[in-house]
Design a protein around this motif. Sequence first.
Motif, PDB file in Angstrom:
ATOM      1  N   ILE A  81       0.947  -1.131   0.088  1.00  0.00           N
ATOM      2  CA  ILE A  81       0.041  -0.076  -0.195  1.00  0.00           C
ATOM      3  C   ILE A  81       0.864   1.184  -0.045  1.00  0.00           C
ATOM      4  O   ILE A  81       1.902   1.147   0.725  1.00  0.00           O
ATOM      5  CB  ILE A  81      -1.009  -0.129   1.140  1.00  0.00           C
ATOM      6  CG1 ILE A  81      -1.854   1.254   1.227  1.00  0.00           C
ATOM      7  CG2 ILE A  81      -0.525  -0.053   2.455  1.00  0.00           C
ATOM      8  CD1 ILE A  81      -3.123   1.124   2.311  1.00  0.00           C
ATOM      9  N   ASP A  82       0.501   2.434  -0.632  1.00  0.00           N
ATOM     10  CA  ASP A  82       1.216   3.677  -0.581  1.00  0.00           C
ATOM     11  C   ASP A  82       1.116   4.366   0.712  1.00  0.00           C
ATOM     12  O   ASP A  82       0.148   3.959   1.307  1.00  0.00           O
ATOM     13  CB  ASP A  82       0.504   4.503  -1.491  1.00  0.00           C
ATOM     14  CG  ASP A  82       0.728   3.996  -3.208  1.00  0.00           C
ATOM     15  OD1 ASP A  82       1.470   3.126  -3.302  1.00  0.00           O
ATOM     16  OD2 ASP A  82       0.221   4.642  -4.091  1.00  0.00           O
ATOM     17  N   CYS A  83       2.151   5.193   0.916  1.00  0.00           N
ATOM     18  CA  CYS A  83       2.282   5.510   2.177  1.00  0.00           C
ATOM     19  C   CYS A  83       1.543   6.888   2.660  1.00  0.00           C
ATOM     20  O   CYS A  83       1.426   7.454   3.474  1.00  0.00           O
ATOM     21  CB  CYS A  83       3.532   5.549   2.602  1.00  0.00           C
ATOM     22  SG  CYS A  83       4.192   7.225   2.571  1.00  0.00           S
ATOM     23  N   ASP A  84       0.696   7.449   1.517  1.00  0.00           N
ATOM     24  CA  ASP A  84       0.016   8.599   1.561  1.00  0.00           C
ATOM     25  C   ASP A  84      -1.264   8.528   2.182  1.00  0.00           C
ATOM     26  O   ASP A  84      -2.031   9.794   1.976  1.00  0.00           O
ATOM     27  CB  ASP A  84       0.174   9.494   0.312  1.00  0.00           C
ATOM     28  CG  ASP A  84      -0.524   8.718  -0.832  1.00  0.00           C
ATOM     29  OD1 ASP A  84      -0.988   7.629  -0.549  1.00  0.00           O
ATOM     30  OD2 ASP A  84      -0.076   8.943  -2.099  1.00  0.00           O
ATOM     31  N   GLY A  85      -2.027   7.682   2.262  1.00  0.00           N
ATOM     32  CA  GLY A  85      -3.339   7.517   2.723  1.00  0.00           C
ATOM     33  C   GLY A  85      -4.129   7.567   1.721  1.00  0.00           C
ATOM     34  O   GLY A  85      -5.336   7.772   1.980  1.00  0.00           O
ATOM     35  N   GLN A  86      -3.907   7.537   0.223  1.00  0.00           N
ATOM     36  CA  GLN A  86      -4.847   7.516  -0.554  1.00  0.00           C
ATOM     37  C   GLN A  86      -5.957   6.354  -0.574  1.00  0.00           C
ATOM     38  O   GLN A  86      -6.932   6.527  -0.913  1.00  0.00           O
ATOM     39  CB  GLN A  86      -4.343   7.799  -1.887  1.00  0.00           C
ATOM     40  CG  GLN A  86      -3.626   9.470  -2.020  1.00  0.00           C
ATOM     41  CD  GLN A  86      -3.381   9.589  -3.521  1.00  0.00           C
ATOM     42  OE1 GLN A  86      -2.292   9.443  -3.974  1.00  0.00           O
ATOM     43  NE2 GLN A  86      -4.318  10.187  -4.188  1.00  0.00           N
ATOM     44  N   ASP A  87      -5.146   5.145  -0.534  1.00  0.00           N
ATOM     45  CA  ASP A  87      -5.786   3.867  -0.602  1.00  0.00           C
ATOM     46  C   ASP A  87      -6.616   3.564   0.721  1.00  0.00           C
ATOM     47  O   ASP A  87      -5.852   3.911   1.772  1.00  0.00           O
ATOM     48  CB  ASP A  87      -4.786   2.649  -0.897  1.00  0.00           C
ATOM     49  CG  ASP A  87      -4.148   2.945  -2.279  1.00  0.00           C
ATOM     50  OD1 ASP A  87      -4.762   3.349  -2.997  1.00  0.00           O
ATOM     51  OD2 ASP A  87      -2.952   2.887  -2.448  1.00  0.00           O
ATOM     52  N   GLU A 116     -12.690   3.148  -1.587  1.00  0.00           N
ATOM     53  CA  GLU A 116     -12.591   4.548  -2.096  1.00  0.00           C
ATOM     54  C   GLU A 116     -11.488   5.098  -2.145  1.00  0.00           C
ATOM     55  O   GLU A 116     -10.723   4.908  -1.438  1.00  0.00           O
ATOM     56  CB  GLU A 116     -13.466   5.327  -1.164  1.00  0.00           C
ATOM     57  CG  GLU A 116     -14.945   5.057  -1.191  1.00  0.00           C
ATOM     58  CD  GLU A 116     -15.779   6.138  -1.943  1.00  0.00           C
ATOM     59  OE1 GLU A 116     -15.142   7.217  -2.172  1.00  0.00           O
ATOM     60  OE2 GLU A 116     -16.656   6.044  -2.730  1.00  0.00           O
ATOM     61  N   ARG A 117     -11.060   5.667  -3.155  1.00  0.00           N
ATOM     62  CA  ARG A 117      -9.528   6.460  -3.235  1.00  0.00           C
ATOM     63  C   ARG A 117      -9.722   7.889  -2.662  1.00  0.00           C
ATOM     64  O   ARG A 117     -10.711   8.443  -3.198  1.00  0.00           O
ATOM     65  CB  ARG A 117      -9.185   6.336  -4.722  1.00  0.00           C
ATOM     66  CG  ARG A 117      -8.022   7.289  -4.828  1.00  0.00           C
ATOM     67  CD  ARG A 117      -6.646   6.187  -5.428  1.00  0.00           C
ATOM     68  NE  ARG A 117      -5.780   7.054  -5.781  1.00  0.00           N
ATOM     69  CZ  ARG A 117      -4.315   6.775  -5.578  1.00  0.00           C
ATOM     70  NH1 ARG A 117      -3.954   5.814  -4.836  1.00  0.00           N
ATOM     71  NH2 ARG A 117      -3.466   7.461  -6.135  1.00  0.00           N
ATOM     72  N   HIS A 118      -8.944   8.195  -1.718  1.00  0.00           N
ATOM     73  CA  HIS A 118      -8.941   9.506  -1.003  1.00  0.00           C
ATOM     74  C   HIS A 118      -7.989  10.377  -1.564  1.00  0.00           C
ATOM     75  O   HIS A 118      -7.138  10.185  -2.517  1.00  0.00           O
ATOM     76  CB  HIS A 118      -8.708   9.503   0.328  1.00  0.00           C
ATOM     77  CG  HIS A 118      -9.605   8.231   1.102  1.00  0.00           C
ATOM     78  ND1 HIS A 118     -11.163   8.620   1.014  1.00  0.00           N
ATOM     79  CD2 HIS A 118      -9.212   7.208   1.686  1.00  0.00           C
ATOM     80  CE1 HIS A 118     -11.625   7.551   1.893  1.00  0.00           C
ATOM     81  NE2 HIS A 118     -10.527   6.778   2.055  1.00  0.00           N
ATOM     82  N   GLU A 119      -7.995  11.611  -1.128  1.00  0.00           N
ATOM     83  CA  GLU A 119      -7.079  12.706  -1.553  1.00  0.00           C
ATOM     84  C   GLU A 119      -5.906  12.163  -0.495  1.00  0.00           C
ATOM     85  O   GLU A 119      -5.854  11.633   0.313  1.00  0.00           O
ATOM     86  CB  GLU A 119      -7.246  13.886  -1.044  1.00  0.00           C
ATOM     87  CG  GLU A 119      -8.523  14.537  -1.564  1.00  0.00           C
ATOM     88  CD  GLU A 119      -8.463  15.071  -3.059  1.00  0.00           C
ATOM     89  OE1 GLU A 119      -7.334  15.266  -3.398  1.00  0.00           O
ATOM     90  OE2 GLU A 119      -9.360  15.607  -3.544  1.00  0.00           O
ATOM     91  N   ARG A 120      -4.330  12.703  -1.153  1.00  0.00           N
ATOM     92  CA  ARG A 120      -3.281  12.444  -0.384  1.00  0.00           C
ATOM     93  C   ARG A 120      -3.226  13.116   0.805  1.00  0.00           C
ATOM     94  O   ARG A 120      -4.006  14.316   0.930  1.00  0.00           O
ATOM     95  CB  ARG A 120      -2.166  13.271  -1.322  1.00  0.00           C
ATOM     96  CG  ARG A 120      -1.008  12.371  -1.124  1.00  0.00           C
ATOM     97  CD  ARG A 120      -0.025  13.128  -2.087  1.00  0.00           C
ATOM     98  NE  ARG A 120       1.137  12.129  -2.490  1.00  0.00           N
ATOM     99  CZ  ARG A 120       2.235  11.733  -1.627  1.00  0.00           C
ATOM    100  NH1 ARG A 120       2.190  12.385  -0.659  1.00  0.00           N
ATOM    101  NH2 ARG A 120       2.842  10.647  -2.029  1.00  0.00           N
ATOM    102  N   MET A 121      -2.880  12.632   2.021  1.00  0.00           N
ATOM    103  CA  MET A 121      -3.226  13.152   3.323  1.00  0.00           C
ATOM    104  C   MET A 121      -2.280  14.547   3.493  1.00  0.00           C
ATOM    105  O   MET A 121      -2.300  15.216   4.347  1.00  0.00           O
ATOM    106  CB  MET A 121      -2.898  12.219   4.542  1.00  0.00           C
ATOM    107  CG  MET A 121      -4.257  11.232   4.491  1.00  0.00           C
ATOM    108  SD  MET A 121      -4.225  10.456   5.916  1.00  0.00           S
ATOM    109  CE  MET A 121      -5.757   9.359   5.503  1.00  0.00           C
TER     110      MET A 121
HETATM  111 MG    MG Z   1      -0.374   8.654  -3.901  1.00  0.00          MG
END
Ligand code: MG
Length: 333
Positions: free
Chosen positions: A101-107, A203-208
């Motif tokens: 998982i990516d580390c930016d909280g988008q997933d 749901e895909r969110h915005e980058r935190m």
């Molecule tokens: Mg990202």
Amino acid sequence: MNTVLWIVVPCYNEEEVLPVTSRLFREELRKLVREGRVSEDSRILFVNDGSRDRTWEIIQELAKKDPCFVGICQSRNRGHQNAVLAGLMEAKEYADITISIDCDGQDDIAAMEKMVDAYHEGSEIVYGVRSSRKSDTFFKRATARGFYRFLNRMGAEVVYDHADYRLVSRRVLNAFADYREVNLFLRGMFPLVGFRSTCVSYERHERMAGKSHYPLSKMLVLALEGITSTSIRPLHLIAAVGILVSLLGLAGIIWAVVVHFLGQTIAGWTSLLCVSCFLGGIQLLAVGILGEYIGKTYMEAKGRPRYIISERTYRTEEEEKEKPKRKPPKSAS
Ligand code: MG
Ligand code: UDP
């Protein structure tokens, strides 16, 4: 539950977002352990991809404070795909299942629960698929849709709207380790490995915090990488066009000769047209034939496994999954 989960998180210049999302990852892992979905030996593995900011220091601090965090550091920046691969190959020594998982909280981190449940129900690869792209701009939505369609047309097998948020079992990773290619396009490679798989939507969110490392230019590079590293269909297309042009050339020659004998031409026209039709056709056909050989050499050079066995009648599924596993690393402190 004794299923050991390792969450693999690639990080490149993420000092702004890591302190926030590391807490969320830990909460989710604790919840999964509490609910008995995974073992308490589970870990969160951060892969520092040669960051130039304080990312690695933050990872080291996290690992010191809480044994659920572990980290590895690449000697330099190698890009997202290589960072994920490094993390997965490290994790397969200890874990039964991994989630990248990516580390930016988008997933959506909460989708891990559904992924782990899907694993317990028998799937060995669980693809995280974006349910909506509400947070994306119209441009991003349209280009992303085109991206997946084009990739599939060009012969790269990708799951629609799946990026690199996925659960993979150790058995799949052991098979995947035999894919020795250096040009990586993980989302097109895992479907090649096979095994039982399913999708989980989120749901895909915005980058935190922080900013994206994937502008349009890098997306295009990734698309090109995706096609050229998983498929040789573009070369087949050249061969097909070569055959077509040769046939048209032949028709052109016949037509030129007929017109010549009907006496409706000026001197030299027939011979010129015949030569150019012949050369055009033969050249493209020759390039196409060369392409076919180059494509075959390319696939041979990848040295991919020729077969992967998932089950045997003389071994239970559990025995098939068994492989020596290392003890989880202790806290860094
Ligand atoms: Mg990202
Ligand atoms: N990343 C990485 N190495 C790179 C670029 C990105 O490890 O060279 C990581 C980054 O830290 C993040 C993930 O890959 O965890 C996805 O990157 P990003 O969020 O910038 O891409 P986007 O979500 O905008 O496509």
